[in-house]
Design an enzyme around this catalytic site. Sequence first.
Site, PDB file in Angstrom:
ATOM      1  N   ARG A  85       0.179  14.258  12.896  1.00 39.64           N
ATOM      2  CA  ARG A  85       0.622  14.023  11.516  1.00 39.64           C
ATOM      3  C   ARG A  85       0.844  15.345  10.736  1.00 39.64           C
ATOM      4  NH1 ARG A  85      -0.854   8.725  10.239  1.00 39.64           N
ATOM      5  NH2 ARG A  85       0.800   8.765   8.701  1.00 39.64           N
ATOM      6  N   PRO A  86       1.715  16.217  11.207  1.00 38.66           N
ATOM      7  CA  PRO A  86       1.938  17.501  10.527  1.00 38.66           C
ATOM      8  C   PRO A  86       2.579  17.318   9.139  1.00 38.66           C
ATOM      9  CG  PRO A  86       3.612  17.145  12.183  1.00 38.66           C
ATOM     10  CD  PRO A  86       2.608  16.034  12.351  1.00 38.66           C
ATOM     11  N   ILE A  87       2.531  18.358   8.319  1.00 41.94           N
ATOM     12  CA  ILE A  87       3.200  18.325   7.010  1.00 41.94           C
ATOM     13  C   ILE A  87       4.151  19.511   6.865  1.00 41.94           C
ATOM     14  CG2 ILE A  87       1.382  17.030   5.797  1.00 41.94           C
ATOM     15  CD1 ILE A  87       0.433  19.784   4.675  1.00 41.94           C
ATOM     16  N   ASP A  88       4.561  20.069   8.010  1.00 42.14           N
ATOM     17  CA  ASP A  88       5.433  21.261   7.973  1.00 42.14           C
ATOM     18  C   ASP A  88       6.727  21.011   7.198  1.00 42.14           C
ATOM     19  OD1 ASP A  88       5.795  19.516  10.299  1.00 42.14           O
ATOM     20  OD2 ASP A  88       7.469  20.836  10.791  1.00 42.14           O
ATOM     21  N   LEU A  89       7.273  19.807   7.313  1.00 40.66           N
ATOM     22  CA  LEU A  89       8.550  19.525   6.630  1.00 40.66           C
ATOM     23  C   LEU A  89       8.370  19.489   5.105  1.00 40.66           C
ATOM     24  CD1 LEU A  89       9.948  16.761   9.038  1.00 40.66           C
ATOM     25  CD2 LEU A  89      10.407  19.230   9.070  1.00 40.66           C
ATOM     26  N   LYS A 131       0.850  -1.202   0.000  1.00 38.76           N
ATOM     27  CA  LYS A 131       0.000   0.000   0.000  1.00 38.76           C
ATOM     28  C   LYS A 131       0.883   1.249   0.000  1.00 38.76           C
ATOM     29  CE  LYS A 131      -1.627   1.497   4.092  1.00 38.76           C
ATOM     30  NZ  LYS A 131      -1.317   2.882   4.474  1.00 38.76           N
ATOM     31  N   ASN A 132       1.906   1.262   0.846  1.00 40.40           N
ATOM     32  CA  ASN A 132       2.687   2.489   1.019  1.00 40.40           C
ATOM     33  C   ASN A 132       3.714   2.738  -0.078  1.00 40.40           C
ATOM     34  OD1 ASN A 132       1.159   3.001   3.234  1.00 40.40           O
ATOM     35  ND2 ASN A 132       2.708   2.419   4.731  1.00 40.40           N
ATOM     36  N   ARG A 137      -4.993  10.804   4.645  1.00 41.40           N
ATOM     37  CA  ARG A 137      -4.029  11.897   4.745  1.00 41.40           C
ATOM     38  C   ARG A 137      -2.889  11.733   3.754  1.00 41.40           C
ATOM     39  NH1 ARG A 137       0.191  11.546   6.759  1.00 41.40           N
ATOM     40  NH2 ARG A 137       0.207  13.685   7.468  1.00 41.40           N
ATOM     41  N   CYS A 163      -4.830  12.156  12.569  1.00 38.05           N
ATOM     42  CA  CYS A 163      -5.557  10.892  12.489  1.00 38.05           C
ATOM     43  C   CYS A 163      -5.430  10.269  13.871  1.00 38.05           C
ATOM     44  CB  CYS A 163      -4.953  10.009  11.409  1.00 38.05           C
ATOM     45  SG  CYS A 163      -3.392   9.298  11.892  1.00 38.05           S
ATOM     46  N   ASP A 194       4.992   0.521  12.118  1.00 34.39           N
ATOM     47  CA  ASP A 194       3.775  -0.123  11.602  1.00 34.39           C
ATOM     48  C   ASP A 194       3.652  -1.579  12.050  1.00 34.39           C
ATOM     49  OD1 ASP A 194       3.695   1.624   8.398  1.00 34.39           O
ATOM     50  OD2 ASP A 194       3.251   2.240  10.447  1.00 34.39           O
ATOM     51  N   ARG A 216      -8.510  -0.579   4.839  1.00 40.64           N
ATOM     52  CA  ARG A 216      -7.688   0.473   4.221  1.00 40.64           C
ATOM     53  C   ARG A 216      -6.346  -0.073   3.775  1.00 40.64           C
ATOM     54  NH1 ARG A 216      -7.600   6.128   7.198  1.00 40.64           N
ATOM     55  NH2 ARG A 216      -6.144   6.312   5.480  1.00 40.64           N
TER      56      ARG A 216
HETATM   57  C1  EPZ Z   1       4.350   6.925   6.473  1.00 38.64           C
HETATM   58  O1  EPZ Z   1       3.560   7.952   7.038  1.00 38.64           O
HETATM   59  C2  EPZ Z   1       3.445   5.705   6.362  1.00 38.64           C
HETATM   60  N1  EPZ Z   1       2.307   6.020   5.495  1.00 38.64           N
HETATM   61  C3  EPZ Z   1       2.943   5.308   7.745  1.00 38.64           C
HETATM   62  O2  EPZ Z   1       2.200   4.110   7.598  1.00 38.64           O
HETATM   63  C4  EPZ Z   1       4.154   5.015   8.634  1.00 38.64           C
HETATM   64  O3  EPZ Z   1       3.703   4.721   9.934  1.00 38.64           O
HETATM   65  C5  EPZ Z   1       5.074   6.243   8.663  1.00 38.64           C
HETATM   66  O4  EPZ Z   1       5.452   6.603   7.321  1.00 38.64           O
HETATM   67  C6  EPZ Z   1       6.350   5.980   9.453  1.00 38.64           C
HETATM   68  O5  EPZ Z   1       7.029   4.891   8.908  1.00 38.64           O
HETATM   69  C7  EPZ Z   1       2.498   6.018   4.160  1.00 38.64           C
HETATM   70  O6  EPZ Z   1       3.582   5.763   3.658  1.00 38.64           O
HETATM   71  C8  EPZ Z   1       1.293   6.336   3.319  1.00 38.64           C
HETATM   72  P1  EPZ Z   1       6.344  10.360   8.438  1.00 38.64           P
HETATM   73  P2  EPZ Z   1       4.103   9.484   7.009  1.00 38.64           P
HETATM   74  O7  EPZ Z   1       6.166  11.627   7.670  1.00 38.64           O
HETATM   75  O8  EPZ Z   1       4.937   9.702   5.814  1.00 38.64           O
HETATM   76  C9  EPZ Z   1       6.749  13.640  11.805  1.00 38.64           C
HETATM   77  C10 EPZ Z   1       0.361   2.685   7.812  1.00 38.64           C
HETATM   78  O9  EPZ Z   1      -0.013   2.081   8.826  1.00 38.64           O
HETATM   79  N2  EPZ Z   1       6.554  14.619  10.725  1.00 38.64           N
HETATM   80  O10 EPZ Z   1       7.493   9.477   8.105  1.00 38.64           O
HETATM   81  O11 EPZ Z   1       2.934  10.358   7.235  1.00 38.64           O
HETATM   82  C11 EPZ Z   1       5.498  12.808  12.074  1.00 38.64           C
HETATM   83  O12 EPZ Z   1       4.641  13.482  12.973  1.00 38.64           O
HETATM   84  C12 EPZ Z   1       0.796   4.134   7.921  1.00 38.64           C
HETATM   85  O13 EPZ Z   1       0.454   2.186   6.684  1.00 38.64           O
HETATM   86  C13 EPZ Z   1       6.636  15.975  11.018  1.00 38.64           C
HETATM   87  O14 EPZ Z   1       6.863  16.365  12.168  1.00 38.64           O
HETATM   88  O15 EPZ Z   1       5.016   9.499   8.302  1.00 38.64           O
HETATM   89  C14 EPZ Z   1       6.080  11.541  12.667  1.00 38.64           C
HETATM   90  O16 EPZ Z   1       6.338  11.759  14.047  1.00 38.64           O
HETATM   91  C15 EPZ Z   1       0.514   4.701   9.300  1.00 38.64           C
HETATM   92  N3  EPZ Z   1       6.462  16.877  10.010  1.00 38.64           N
HETATM   93  C16 EPZ Z   1       7.424  11.380  11.951  1.00 38.64           C
HETATM   94  O17 EPZ Z   1       7.719  12.682  11.388  1.00 38.64           O
HETATM   95  C17 EPZ Z   1       6.213  16.482   8.722  1.00 38.64           C
HETATM   96  O18 EPZ Z   1       6.089  17.367   7.834  1.00 38.64           O
HETATM   97  C18 EPZ Z   1       7.398  10.357  10.821  1.00 38.64           C
HETATM   98  O19 EPZ Z   1       6.318  10.713   9.989  1.00 38.64           O
HETATM   99  C19 EPZ Z   1       6.126  15.098   8.437  1.00 38.64           C
HETATM  100  C20 EPZ Z   1       6.309  14.176   9.454  1.00 38.64           C
END
Ligand code: EPZ
Length: 420
Positions: free
Chosen positions: A121-125, A22-23, A92, A116, A307, A399
């Site tokens: 789940r911020p997107i600031d980065l 999926k990912n 998201r 969620c 995960d 999902r």
């Molecule tokens: C991906 O989510 C996966 N989803 C998640 O899988 C997985 O748990 C996660 O990576 C970690 O491995 C998909 O690939 C669709 P991150 P993502 O950005 O990209 C922080 C599942 O069960 N962060 O790597 O959203 C964030 O809060 C799902 O299949 C910021 O602070 O995760 C977290 O603490 C659940 N600012 C950390 O980074 C940002 O702009 C890692 O998040 C982005 C992230």
Amino acid sequence: MDYLKIQGTPSLSGTIKISGAKNASLPLIAMCILAKNKVKINNLPDVVDIKTLLKLLSNLGSECSFGVNEVVIDTSMMHETKATYEIVKTMRASILVLCPILARFGHCEVSLPGGCAIGQRPIDLHLKALEKMGAVIEIKAGYVEAKAPKGLKGCEIIFDKITVTGTANIVMAAALADGVTTIVNAAREPEVVQLCEILNDSGITIEGIGTAVLKIQGNGGKLIDIQPFSIIPDRIEAGTYLCAGAITNSELTLTDVEPKHLDAVLAKLEEMGFSFTTTSNTITIHPTDEIKPVKIITQEYPAFPTDMQAQFMALATQANGTSVIEERLFENRFMHVSELQRMGAEISLNGHIATVNGKTELSGTDVMATDLRASSALVLAGLIAKGETDVHRIYHLDRGYDALEMKLKNAGANVQRLKE
Ligand code: EPZ
């Protein structure tokens, strides 16, 4: 709404075929926005999140023609650049269309995904990196409005935290940028690797694939000719079924799997007493005389994946001794704990650390799924609980797990999908 009725199962046997990841599918579907040709994707998992993103692409004017576990995506007629709240709120990861739309059209509006169950789940980065590449970003009425009328410029991006979809998003922005983009502290997940490999095979030179430093040679805004490809196996689905074999202490074979994506998961299962036979695309788990307790810390790939945390929590209830599980990525990823406790699990929480005492006999009861991976943990617990376990709200499971109950049934589990 559907629910799963699970009777405790003495053991599983046989084989389970792993579906596409999926990912990996989600960024690769978004990548088709950068394509000038029709893109054929094979080994697509039949899960709701994929359907949601394909619906979003259709709403934006793309054409998706489906086969069994495959799709042909034609974005040549794409005209919309606004991803609305109605779709984004349900998934998201829709944020993955932000960079491809901006790179192709010079402007884009994407609803803020919102948090969620597992965290804010911020997107600031994502946004900070885009601004550094020359985009003008505004947040208006719950939408990200991004503009780059003159295109994006390659530059050095240093991610404060490792972000999987953040890395994927910026790789796609960089592919059409003017000049070279270097991403430092990039995610190394296999799903990001496949996105880089497909782009590299399609003429976007990317160095450092699989490492924490990616160097992407942008093509200055030209659409890309993308050859057909097949989605890599889902390592989290595979890990979940390995835990199903482990928790029932069975001999179980997974096929169409990539063992090298599961090193950290296999290592922890070995620590717990299990042994394995692997080939290039199969893994067989063998029963153990005693399930030993384990210490787990979730971190970015190639370390132990967050995960898989919930699934190992369920398994740890059957270990002889005390296991410790620390969740380092998400602030609220222990919602399966209260449901497992209702089944009799002895788990105590102290901040981001869960302590699990075993071996405890679990009793079947009504439990409620709260997020995708927590739901799978409840199914695993139901496999060995005494009596009947009804797992409600399994739309969470749908999902990310393709035909879960059919795959478990074929391996000998007593699982039924019923209507509330
Ligand atoms: C991906 O989510 C996966 N989803 C998640 O899988 C997985 O748990 C996660 O990576 C970690 O491995 C998909 O690939 C669709 P991150 P993502 O950005 O990209 C922080 C599942 O069960 N962060 O790597 O959203 C964030 O809060 C799902 O299949 C910021 O602070 O995760 C977290 O603490 C659940 N600012 C950390 O980074 C940002 O702009 C890692 O998040 C982005 C992230």
